[in-house]
Scaffold this active site. Structure first.
Site, PDB file in Angstrom:
ATOM      1  N   GLY A 116      46.177  38.803  40.604  1.00 47.72           N
ATOM      2  CA  GLY A 116      45.102  37.910  40.188  1.00 47.72           C
ATOM      3  C   GLY A 116      45.220  36.530  40.805  1.00 47.72           C
ATOM      4  O   GLY A 116      44.762  35.538  40.230  1.00 47.72           O
ATOM      5  N   LYS A 117      45.843  36.471  41.982  1.00 53.02           N
ATOM      6  CA  LYS A 117      46.048  35.177  42.654  1.00 53.02           C
ATOM      7  C   LYS A 117      44.732  34.484  42.961  1.00 53.02           C
ATOM      8  O   LYS A 117      44.620  33.265  42.858  1.00 53.02           O
ATOM      9  CB  LYS A 117      46.834  35.388  43.956  1.00 53.02           C
ATOM     10  CG  LYS A 117      48.244  35.911  43.741  1.00 53.02           C
ATOM     11  CD  LYS A 117      48.952  36.159  45.051  1.00 53.02           C
ATOM     12  CE  LYS A 117      48.354  37.287  45.839  1.00 53.02           C
ATOM     13  NZ  LYS A 117      48.468  38.601  45.166  1.00 53.02           N
ATOM     14  N   GLY A 118      43.720  35.282  43.355  1.00 50.96           N
ATOM     15  CA  GLY A 118      42.438  34.686  43.726  1.00 50.96           C
ATOM     16  C   GLY A 118      41.831  33.873  42.612  1.00 50.96           C
ATOM     17  O   GLY A 118      41.294  32.785  42.837  1.00 50.96           O
ATOM     18  N   GLY A 167      51.808  42.608  44.162  1.00 48.39           N
ATOM     19  CA  GLY A 167      50.458  42.319  44.630  1.00 48.39           C
ATOM     20  C   GLY A 167      49.428  42.610  43.556  1.00 48.39           C
ATOM     21  O   GLY A 167      49.733  43.148  42.484  1.00 48.39           O
ATOM     22  N   ASP A 168      48.185  42.223  43.826  1.00 48.83           N
ATOM     23  CA  ASP A 168      47.057  42.461  42.908  1.00 48.83           C
ATOM     24  C   ASP A 168      47.250  41.773  41.557  1.00 48.83           C
ATOM     25  O   ASP A 168      46.747  42.228  40.538  1.00 48.83           O
ATOM     26  CB  ASP A 168      46.844  43.973  42.665  1.00 48.83           C
ATOM     27  CG  ASP A 168      46.725  44.761  43.954  1.00 48.83           C
ATOM     28  OD1 ASP A 168      45.889  44.388  44.791  1.00 48.83           O
ATOM     29  OD2 ASP A 168      47.483  45.735  44.137  1.00 48.83           O
ATOM     30  N   THR A 189      46.873  50.455  54.012  1.00 49.78           N
ATOM     31  CA  THR A 189      45.418  50.459  53.851  1.00 49.78           C
ATOM     32  C   THR A 189      44.707  50.948  55.095  1.00 49.78           C
ATOM     33  O   THR A 189      43.496  51.147  55.076  1.00 49.78           O
ATOM     34  CB  THR A 189      44.901  49.048  53.522  1.00 49.78           C
ATOM     35  OG1 THR A 189      45.257  48.169  54.590  1.00 49.78           O
ATOM     36  CG2 THR A 189      45.492  48.550  52.220  1.00 49.78           C
ATOM     37  N   SER A 217      45.571  33.858  31.592  1.00 49.80           N
ATOM     38  CA  SER A 217      44.213  34.362  31.788  1.00 49.80           C
ATOM     39  C   SER A 217      43.867  35.344  30.680  1.00 49.80           C
ATOM     40  O   SER A 217      44.626  36.267  30.392  1.00 49.80           O
ATOM     41  CB  SER A 217      44.090  35.058  33.142  1.00 49.80           C
ATOM     42  OG  SER A 217      42.827  35.675  33.280  1.00 49.80           O
ATOM     43  N   LYS A 259      45.575  38.629  32.842  1.00 45.60           N
ATOM     44  CA  LYS A 259      45.106  39.827  32.147  1.00 45.60           C
ATOM     45  C   LYS A 259      45.813  40.063  30.810  1.00 45.60           C
ATOM     46  O   LYS A 259      46.067  41.211  30.422  1.00 45.60           O
ATOM     47  CB  LYS A 259      45.245  41.058  33.043  1.00 45.60           C
ATOM     48  CG  LYS A 259      44.251  41.075  34.203  1.00 45.60           C
ATOM     49  CD  LYS A 259      44.208  42.440  34.871  1.00 45.60           C
ATOM     50  CE  LYS A 259      43.018  42.545  35.812  1.00 45.60           C
ATOM     51  NZ  LYS A 259      42.882  43.889  36.389  1.00 45.60           N
ATOM     52  N   GLN A 307      49.184  39.716  48.811  1.00 43.92           N
ATOM     53  CA  GLN A 307      50.167  40.692  48.330  1.00 43.92           C
ATOM     54  C   GLN A 307      51.135  40.053  47.324  1.00 43.92           C
ATOM     55  O   GLN A 307      50.752  39.119  46.630  1.00 43.92           O
ATOM     56  CB  GLN A 307      50.921  41.330  49.500  1.00 43.92           C
ATOM     57  CG  GLN A 307      50.090  42.298  50.322  1.00 43.92           C
ATOM     58  CD  GLN A 307      49.475  41.654  51.539  1.00 43.92           C
ATOM     59  OE1 GLN A 307      49.978  40.707  52.102  1.00 43.92           O
ATOM     60  NE2 GLN A 307      48.358  42.191  51.989  1.00 43.92           N
ATOM     61  N   ARG A 324      55.615  40.119  71.306  1.00 51.67           N
ATOM     62  CA  ARG A 324      55.080  39.152  72.270  1.00 51.67           C
ATOM     63  C   ARG A 324      54.000  39.743  73.181  1.00 51.67           C
ATOM     64  O   ARG A 324      53.893  39.399  74.353  1.00 51.67           O
ATOM     65  CB  ARG A 324      56.217  38.540  73.108  1.00 51.67           C
ATOM     66  CG  ARG A 324      57.265  37.837  72.271  1.00 51.67           C
ATOM     67  CD  ARG A 324      58.367  37.235  73.116  1.00 51.67           C
ATOM     68  NE  ARG A 324      59.102  38.242  73.874  1.00 51.67           N
ATOM     69  CZ  ARG A 324      60.077  38.987  73.377  1.00 51.67           C
ATOM     70  NH1 ARG A 324      60.440  38.853  72.101  1.00 51.67           N
ATOM     71  NH2 ARG A 324      60.701  39.861  74.131  1.00 51.67           N
ATOM     72  N   GLY A 367      42.808  41.665  48.900  1.00 52.15           N
ATOM     73  CA  GLY A 367      41.489  41.355  48.364  1.00 52.15           C
ATOM     74  C   GLY A 367      41.590  40.477  47.141  1.00 52.15           C
ATOM     75  O   GLY A 367      42.393  40.743  46.243  1.00 52.15           O
ATOM     76  N   HIS A 368      40.805  39.414  47.108  1.00 54.85           N
ATOM     77  CA  HIS A 368      40.740  38.552  45.935  1.00 54.85           C
ATOM     78  C   HIS A 368      39.377  38.754  45.279  1.00 54.85           C
ATOM     79  O   HIS A 368      38.342  38.538  45.906  1.00 54.85           O
ATOM     80  CB  HIS A 368      40.899  37.078  46.327  1.00 54.85           C
ATOM     81  CG  HIS A 368      42.276  36.727  46.797  1.00 54.85           C
ATOM     82  ND1 HIS A 368      43.407  37.324  46.299  1.00 54.85           N
ATOM     83  CD2 HIS A 368      42.701  35.834  47.726  1.00 54.85           C
ATOM     84  CE1 HIS A 368      44.472  36.818  46.890  1.00 54.85           C
ATOM     85  NE2 HIS A 368      44.070  35.923  47.760  1.00 54.85           N
ATOM     86  N   ASP A 404      44.465  39.768  28.075  1.00 54.23           N
ATOM     87  CA  ASP A 404      43.465  40.438  27.241  1.00 54.23           C
ATOM     88  C   ASP A 404      43.533  41.961  27.333  1.00 54.23           C
ATOM     89  O   ASP A 404      43.136  42.667  26.397  1.00 54.23           O
ATOM     90  CB  ASP A 404      42.056  39.966  27.620  1.00 54.23           C
ATOM     91  CG  ASP A 404      41.769  40.130  29.101  1.00 54.23           C
ATOM     92  OD1 ASP A 404      42.483  39.509  29.913  1.00 54.23           O
ATOM     93  OD2 ASP A 404      40.827  40.862  29.460  1.00 54.23           O
TER      94      ASP A 404
END
Length: 431
Positions: free
Chosen positions: A15-17, A12-13, A130, A414, A332, A225, A144, A40-41, A334
């Site tokens: 950079g999908k957004g 997760g995290d 979370t 990226s 990332k 995720q 159900r 979160g994105h 960079d």
């Protein structure tokens, strides 16, 4: 037109957004298929940061249809808050741009209360949730006894369902020694009011999406995720409560798997993880802290510091297998500028044996030591670079080595947080 799934290929995290936001330029529809507001994105467009938790990243593009599928669990208060904030920034001027599945399950107040109470009761064995109520909501769905978006639109039905479900949750809270301030009448009124507000977006998302595909519209499927947090294929029990892998894009939106043409995995040029669980290439010392500081590795949802480490090619080969990856977007890159040497985990060592594949037992994975390959780093800044050939030779070599080790071609890189700071080597929507 091609339909493409974007999936997190690590913990997760990744950079999908940003990649979803970048590829939305070429797609007509963006559909979210699992998870909740535990994800979160973070998107940066022209220097302005926008953080989204439920609404697909494609909402920042005018004229694109954004769909929240049945596989997502929705906190209606968070949903409406995001809409209000987007409208304040000038986005979502046309409400028809956003579709919320009538069959998506709703996070209720008792889900959040139980989530926090369980985590507090676990002590040292905490999963690292979370506390947003996502797990208990998926539990009620499978049992159900869940409440869906469509139930919020009928106050009498909602009131009946709240009265039926709340006592069981209150019993659990008492067993856990947690405070119970939940009132059925108050909850029913509050959520019926939220239902009225979100009713403009609530539709049969499967039917809408199927119709758009039949019209020849291209769809970008957006997950939350990452692969290693998948409830079936991740490092169980240190996982989320839904299927994060690419196959769930079909189930979580109500379309057939034959509608999917390509799967793109998103991975950082290094790795991170939030919460507990095995993480073989974790760096707990100065290197890990340096990666965290430079990469600003703090959760978009919780602000928690992420665990950091080197790229794990063993885990990535596993992600490629369970997702059927056609390409990798490396994020990332960079952040690695200035490291004289870069390490890549190429195998594991367990009980005197060298493993090229992840062990199936997470307790064995916890005991694995990484076998590293060391590659030269670079000192040049990457953020102004927009072409592959302009990257430092050692950066290109690093990416090429990741391709060989994972068996998946790199199709995007990226080099900074902004939308435009992406080198696109291949456009999956041009296929």
């Amino acid at each position: 037109m091609p339909n493409v799934v974007v999936v997190g290929a690590q913990w997760g995290d990744e950079g999908k957004g940003k990649i979803v936001d970048r590829f939305t330029e070429f797609a007509d529809v963006v559909a979210r298929y699992q998870g909740g507001n535990n994800a979160g994105h973070t998107l940066v467009v022209d220097g302005e940061k926008t953080v989204l938790h439920l609404i697909p990243a494609g909402v920042l593009h005018p004229g694109k249809t954004c769909i929240i599928g049945n596989g997502v669990v929705v906190d209606p208060a968070v949903f409406m808050m995001e809409i209000d904030r987007l409208k304040q920034k000038g986005y979502l001027a046309d409400d028809s741009q956003l579709v919320l599945s009538l069959d998506a399950h709703v996070i209720m107040p008792w889900h959040r209360a139980v989530d926090l109470a369980r985590e507090n009761a676990m002590g040292a064995g905490k999963i690292g949730t979370t506390g947003r109520g996502i797990g208990p909501t998926y539990e009620d769905k499978v049992a159900r006894r869940g409440i869906r978006v469509r139930d919020l639109l009928d106050e009498a039905k909602l009131s009946r369902k709240v009265k039926e479900r709340l006592p069981g949750a209150q019993d659990e809270l008492r067993r856990l020694g947690a405070e119970d301030k939940l009132d059925a009448a108050v909850i029913a009124r509050e959520y019926a009011a939220l239902g009225k507000r979100l009713s403009v977006y609530a539709r049969d998302a499967s039917r809408v999406l199927h119709g758009l595909i039949r019209e020849g519209r291209s769809v970008l499927f957006e997950g939350a995720q990452g692969t290693m947090l998948d409830v079936d294929h991740g490092t169980y029990p240190f996982v989320t409560s839904s299927n994060t892998v690419a196959a769930n894009a079909a189930t979580g939106t109500g379309i057939g798997p034959t509608c999917i043409d390509e799967v793109i995995g998103i991975a950082k040029a290094y790795s991170t993880r939030v919460g507990g669980g095995p993480y073989p290439t974790e760096e707990k010392g100065e290197t890990g802290e340096q990666l965290r500081k430079i990469g600003q590795e703090f959760g978009a949802t919780t602000g928690r510091p992420r665990r950091t480490g080197w790229f794990d090619a063993v885990a990535m080969r596993y992600a490629a297998r369970v997702n059927g990856l056609d390409g990798l977007a490396i994020m990332k890159l960079d952040v690695l500028t200035g490291f004289p040497e870069l390490k890549v985990g190429v195998a594991y060592r367990l009980d005197g044996k060298t493993l090229d594949e992840m062990p199936g037992d997470p307790e064995d994975l916890e005991r694995c030591e990484p076998v590293y390959e060391t590659l030269p780093g670079w000192s040049e800044q990457l953020r102004g670079i927009r072409d592959w050939d302009a990257l430092p030779a050692t950066a290109r070599s690093y990416l090429k080595r990741l391709e060989v080790l994972t068996g998946v071609p790199v199709m995007a890189v990226s080099v900074g947080p902004d939308r435009e700071e992406t080198i696109l080597l291949r456009n999956p929507f041009a296929a």
